[in-house]
Design a protein around this motif. Structure first.
Motif, PDB file in Angstrom:
ATOM      1  N   GLY A  80      -9.803 -29.143  -9.512  1.00 44.17           N
ATOM      2  CA  GLY A  80      -8.910 -29.842  -7.988  1.00 44.17           C
ATOM      3  C   GLY A  80      -8.823 -31.038  -7.963  1.00 44.17           C
ATOM      4  N   GLU A  81      -8.943 -31.167  -6.758  1.00 43.91           N
ATOM      5  CA  GLU A  81      -8.472 -32.471  -6.334  1.00 43.91           C
ATOM      6  C   GLU A  81      -9.091 -33.305  -4.379  1.00 43.91           C
ATOM      7  N   TYR A  82      -9.616 -33.880  -4.540  1.00 44.00           N
ATOM      8  CA  TYR A  82     -10.589 -34.172  -3.523  1.00 44.00           C
ATOM      9  C   TYR A  82      -9.951 -34.837  -1.999  1.00 44.00           C
ATOM     10  N   SER A  83      -9.159 -34.138  -1.183  1.00 43.11           N
ATOM     11  CA  SER A  83      -8.845 -34.664  -0.223  1.00 43.11           C
ATOM     12  C   SER A  83      -9.171 -34.407   1.086  1.00 43.11           C
ATOM     13  N   ILE A  84      -7.930 -34.817   2.332  1.00 45.15           N
ATOM     14  CA  ILE A  84      -8.201 -35.459   3.657  1.00 45.15           C
ATOM     15  C   ILE A  84      -8.709 -33.942   3.673  1.00 45.15           C
ATOM     16  N   ALA A  85      -8.178 -32.973   3.824  1.00 44.04           N
ATOM     17  CA  ALA A  85      -9.166 -31.559   3.820  1.00 44.04           C
ATOM     18  C   ALA A  85     -10.212 -31.448   3.378  1.00 44.04           C
ATOM     19  N   ASP A  86     -11.257 -32.468   2.868  1.00 45.53           N
ATOM     20  CA  ASP A  86     -13.079 -31.668   2.647  1.00 45.53           C
ATOM     21  C   ASP A  86     -13.404 -32.693   3.110  1.00 45.53           C
ATOM     22  N   ILE A  87     -12.764 -33.958   3.007  1.00 45.13           N
ATOM     23  CA  ILE A  87     -12.904 -35.298   4.365  1.00 45.13           C
ATOM     24  C   ILE A  87     -13.333 -34.568   5.825  1.00 45.13           C
ATOM     25  N   ALA A  88     -11.953 -33.792   6.462  1.00 48.96           N
ATOM     26  CA  ALA A  88     -11.776 -33.345   7.489  1.00 48.96           C
ATOM     27  C   ALA A  88     -13.346 -31.934   7.942  1.00 48.96           C
ATOM     28  N   THR A  89     -12.995 -30.900   7.027  1.00 44.70           N
ATOM     29  CA  THR A  89     -14.230 -29.906   6.879  1.00 44.70           C
ATOM     30  C   THR A  89     -15.616 -30.230   6.495  1.00 44.70           C
ATOM     31  N   LEU A  90     -16.133 -31.797   5.541  1.00 43.66           N
ATOM     32  CA  LEU A  90     -17.499 -31.972   5.679  1.00 43.66           C
ATOM     33  C   LEU A  90     -18.600 -31.972   6.460  1.00 43.66           C
ATOM     34  N   GLY A  91     -18.022 -32.818   7.592  1.00 43.63           N
ATOM     35  CA  GLY A  91     -19.774 -32.826   8.459  1.00 43.63           C
ATOM     36  C   GLY A  91     -19.588 -32.282   9.331  1.00 43.63           C
ATOM     37  N   TRP A  92     -19.052 -31.464   9.480  1.00 43.76           N
ATOM     38  CA  TRP A  92     -19.031 -29.707  10.564  1.00 43.76           C
ATOM     39  C   TRP A  92     -19.767 -28.961   9.484  1.00 43.76           C
ATOM     40  N   VAL A  93     -19.728 -28.844   8.395  1.00 41.50           N
ATOM     41  CA  VAL A  93     -20.622 -27.724   7.681  1.00 41.50           C
ATOM     42  C   VAL A  93     -22.373 -28.960   7.401  1.00 41.50           C
ATOM     43  N   ARG A  94     -21.908 -29.741   7.342  1.00 43.04           N
ATOM     44  CA  ARG A  94     -23.068 -31.030   7.261  1.00 43.04           C
ATOM     45  C   ARG A  94     -24.111 -30.013   8.868  1.00 43.04           C
ATOM     46  N   ALA A  95     -23.376 -30.547   9.415  1.00 42.28           N
ATOM     47  CA  ALA A  95     -23.955 -30.798  10.811  1.00 42.28           C
ATOM     48  C   ALA A  95     -24.231 -28.573  11.059  1.00 42.28           C
ATOM     49  N   ALA A 105       2.051 -36.431  -3.100  1.00 39.27           N
ATOM     50  CA  ALA A 105       2.705 -36.432  -2.395  1.00 39.27           C
ATOM     51  C   ALA A 105       3.209 -35.169  -2.978  1.00 39.27           C
ATOM     52  N   ASP A 106       2.918 -34.624  -3.537  1.00 34.95           N
ATOM     53  CA  ASP A 106       4.291 -33.617  -4.465  1.00 34.95           C
ATOM     54  C   ASP A 106       4.119 -32.257  -2.689  1.00 34.95           C
ATOM     55  N   PRO A 107       5.191 -32.370  -2.630  1.00 26.39           N
ATOM     56  CA  PRO A 107       5.651 -31.266  -0.901  1.00 26.39           C
ATOM     57  C   PRO A 107       4.396 -30.082  -1.374  1.00 26.39           C
ATOM     58  N   ALA A 108       4.422 -29.172  -1.907  1.00 30.07           N
ATOM     59  CA  ALA A 108       3.724 -27.825  -2.418  1.00 30.07           C
ATOM     60  C   ALA A 108       2.137 -28.373  -2.047  1.00 30.07           C
ATOM     61  N   VAL A 109       1.563 -29.249  -2.185  1.00 32.72           N
ATOM     62  CA  VAL A 109       0.085 -29.809  -2.300  1.00 32.72           C
ATOM     63  C   VAL A 109       0.324 -30.118  -1.206  1.00 32.72           C
ATOM     64  N   ARG A 110       0.707 -30.822  -0.996  1.00 33.99           N
ATOM     65  CA  ARG A 110       0.290 -31.943   0.228  1.00 33.99           C
ATOM     66  C   ARG A 110       0.169 -30.820   1.977  1.00 33.99           C
ATOM     67  N   TYR A 111       1.203 -29.702   1.173  1.00 36.37           N
ATOM     68  CA  TYR A 111       0.760 -28.240   3.133  1.00 36.37           C
ATOM     69  C   TYR A 111      -0.008 -27.722   2.397  1.00 36.37           C
ATOM     70  N   GLU A 112      -0.131 -27.273   1.429  1.00 34.91           N
ATOM     71  CA  GLU A 112      -1.224 -26.722   0.808  1.00 34.91           C
ATOM     72  C   GLU A 112      -3.115 -27.879   1.715  1.00 34.91           C
ATOM     73  N   THR A 113      -2.517 -29.137   1.325  1.00 30.63           N
ATOM     74  CA  THR A 113      -4.019 -29.622   2.061  1.00 30.63           C
ATOM     75  C   THR A 113      -3.893 -29.531   3.840  1.00 30.63           C
ATOM     76  N   LEU A 114      -2.356 -29.684   4.211  1.00 27.05           N
ATOM     77  CA  LEU A 114      -2.399 -29.840   5.661  1.00 27.05           C
ATOM     78  C   LEU A 114      -2.928 -28.462   5.895  1.00 27.05           C
ATOM     79  N   GLN A 115      -2.767 -27.416   5.581  1.00 30.13           N
ATOM     80  CA  GLN A 115      -3.465 -26.135   5.905  1.00 30.13           C
ATOM     81  C   GLN A 115      -5.113 -26.121   6.095  1.00 30.13           C
ATOM     82  N   TRP A 116      -5.778 -26.670   5.183  1.00 27.24           N
ATOM     83  CA  TRP A 116      -6.639 -26.469   4.999  1.00 27.24           C
ATOM     84  C   TRP A 116      -7.397 -27.483   6.020  1.00 27.24           C
ATOM     85  N   VAL A 117      -6.171 -28.608   6.209  1.00 29.44           N
ATOM     86  CA  VAL A 117      -7.053 -29.925   7.512  1.00 29.44           C
ATOM     87  C   VAL A 117      -6.877 -28.507   9.349  1.00 29.44           C
TER      88      VAL A 117
END
Length: 237
Positions: free
Chosen positions: A180-195, A107-119
């Motif tokens: 840190g904090e597991y987030s949608i950034a990790d979820i978005a990325t993990l399947g591609w690295v695994r592939a 919910a914190d705006p700074a962390v939210r946008y940090e997450t979205l940049q990695w997504v």
């Protein structure tokens, strides 16, 4: 009972539980983003296999729902205002589900946008580049004479892995410092690295062992029970 009959996709893939969120996907790196997310947040859902090997994402019923003709897509019978919400594009779906559940996007705006940049980094770079590498190394692109396309995507894949490896140094997850904090950034990325290993058998060619932060992060991701479950949804034919 929730009425979803206004959506032609529900006549092609008939819901047994129309009161649950409907997932239309195939277990590709993009598809499993959403099944993993749904498993993580515990939202009841019903998965429908859209067999891309049989070109089912180009079925008129699916295209009426997603004009881009790509998985994944969702139909939430309890969307904003209590109205059904159709949604496609995996990044948009991840953000929607995070906001709906109040989880995995700070919910914190700074962390939210940090997450979205990695997504968005995954959406704009990792997905397209890793996918092209897979095409030219493992799939039909192998028939193209000359190595220039493969070499291009190999170099870019290695560069992107280097960005991830540097980011993960001293971090457990893509967002935040230290643990840190597991987030949608990790979820978005993990399947591609695994592939890179499981789908494309390109780990040795890439030199995946040279990115120890990435491989350790992937192990942490794959150890999560929700990830293990989500990787199997929908069940392949």
């Amino acid at each position: 009972m929730t009425d979803l009959s206004a959506f032609p996709i529900t006549r092609r893939w008939v819901p047994a539980h129309p009161d649950r969120l409907q997932l239309y996907a195939f277990p590709t790196p993009n598809g499993v983003k959403i099944s993993i997310m749904l498993e993580e947040i515990g939202l009841p859902y019903e998965a429908h296999l859209v067999d891309i090997g049989q070109n089912e994402s180009k079925d008129p019923a699916f295209v009426s729902f997603n004009p881009n003709g790509r998985i994944p897509a969702i139909l939430d019978p309890d969307g904003p205002g209590g109205q059904p919400l159709p949604l496609w594009e995996s990044g948009a779906i991840l953000v929607y589900l995070a906001e709906k559940s109040g989880r995995l996007l700070a919910a914190d705006p700074a962390v939210r946008y940090e997450t979205l940049q990695w997504v968005f980094f995954q959406m704009s770079g990792i997905g397209p580049m890793f996918g092209q590498l897979g095409y030219f190394h493992k799939h039909a692109g192998r028939e193209i004479e000359g190595r220039r396309p493969l070499d291009r995507y190999l170099a870019e894949t290695q560069r992107l892995l280097g960005v991830l490896d540097a980011r993960l140094k001293g971090r457990s997850w893509l967002v935040g410092d230290g643990a840190g904090e597991y987030s949608i950034a990790d979820i978005a990325t993990l399947g591609w690295v695994r592939a890179l290993e499981t789908s494309y058998q390109a780990g040795e060619m890439i030199g995946l062992i040279n990115y120890p932060q990435v491989t350790s992060w992937l192990e942490r991701c794959l150890a999560r029970p929700a990830v293990q479950r989500g990787l199997l949804v929908p069940v392949r034919p």
